[in-house]
Design an enzyme around this catalytic site. Structure first.
Site, PDB file in Angstrom:
ATOM      1  N   GLY A  85       0.828  -1.209   0.000  1.00 13.70           N
ATOM      2  CA  GLY A  85       0.000   0.000   0.000  1.00 13.70           C
ATOM      3  C   GLY A  85       0.856   1.251   0.000  1.00 13.70           C
ATOM      4  O   GLY A  85       2.089   1.199  -0.106  1.00 13.70           O
ATOM      5  N   GLU A 106       9.518  -2.557   4.494  1.00 11.66           N
ATOM      6  CA  GLU A 106       8.835  -2.324   3.212  1.00 11.66           C
ATOM      7  C   GLU A 106       9.830  -1.921   2.134  1.00 11.66           C
ATOM      8  O   GLU A 106       9.749  -2.378   1.001  1.00 11.66           O
ATOM      9  CB  GLU A 106       7.762  -1.244   3.374  1.00 11.66           C
ATOM     10  CG  GLU A 106       6.550  -1.747   4.150  1.00 11.66           C
ATOM     11  CD  GLU A 106       5.497  -0.682   4.403  1.00 11.66           C
ATOM     12  OE1 GLU A 106       4.343  -1.048   4.622  1.00 11.66           O
ATOM     13  OE2 GLU A 106       5.826   0.515   4.399  1.00 11.66           O
TER      14      GLU A 106
END
Ligand code: A5P
Length: 234
Positions: A85, A106
């Site tokens: 996301g 991430e």
């Protein structure tokens, strides 16, 4: 489901098109990524063979619950596709990430991936980055000094705002501790004039572990809407 949640769900569903049998898949963090992990779990139950590399302990737990097989990042040389996301995406596919505090893992997973597919509801699409506070992960040691240096970097690179706040949570306002054992500073930049320059300045500060400006990593952005999703490719 609310319209916003439906939009996240639709983006996550559309990302399944990028997953092929035998792939190693980066599993993002946040509510949109959670939809994707659940959808992937469903495909696994139907016979799809994949292995996931989670970007946070929260995603690891969810993947285990829904039956997505996992592999340690140290066991792979490359990840086929990373689905994650974002808090903001601009037309050059520059991202603000880290609202969920998972920015360090991430970025490591995104950088190790052949393709990064960003999934987001359409409200995350912005002309200019910065309305969402920019997360900066810092070492606990000396964090107040680092906070000062981060504010200086914002001023130096022409950001509209320079307030930098330690992220806290709970009734006791305890500092949030990341999966890597660090603190998060939220930089209220308001408007980022030069994302590349800011990224370089932040990276150069002692005590900064990682920042949430992801530049040159995403090749595909899927914007979910209440009905369907729009796929954008650079
Ligand atoms: C996690 O650290 C973030 O980078 C998330 O990817 C981001 O906050 C998006 O979260 P939502 O999908 O919940 O909006």
């Amino acid at each position: 489901m609310t319209d916003a949640d439906l939009a996240k769900f639709n983006a996550a569903q559309a990302a399944l098109d990028y997953i092929k049998d035998g792939m190693i898949v980066g599993l993002g963090t946040g509510s949109t990524s959670a939809h994707f992990v659940r959808a992937l779990g469903e495909r696994v139950r139907q016979g799809l063979r994949v292995k996931g590399v989670p970007t946070s302990e929260a995603t690891r737990n969810l993947a285990e619950q829904v039956g997505v097989p996992l592999i340690e990042i140290s066991q792979v040389t490359a990840i086929d596709v990373d689905v994650d996301g974002a808090d903001e995406v601009d037309p050059a596919f520059r991202l603000v990430k880290g609202g969920g505090g998972a920015l360090l893992r991430e970025r490591i997973v995104a950088a190790a991936s052949k393709r990064m597919v960003v999934i987001a509801d359409e409200s995350k699409w912005v002309e200019t980055l910065g309305a969402f506070p920019l997360p900066v992960e810092v070492t606990r040691f000396g964090f107040a000094l680092t906070q000062e240096r981060v504010a200086e970097a914002l001023r130096k690179t022409g950001c509209a705002g320079d307030e930098v706040v330690l992220r806290v949570s709970g009734k006791a306002n305890e500092p949030v501790i990341t999966d890597g054992g660090n603190y998060i500073l939220d930089a209220h930049v308001q408007r980022i004039a030069n994302a590349e320059a800011l990224a370089a300045e932040l990276q150069a500060i002692a005590g900064v572990v990682e920042h949430g400006l992801f530049i040159g990593l995403a090749q595909t952005v899927i914007l979910g809407k209440a009905k369907g999703a729009e796929v954008k490719t650079l």
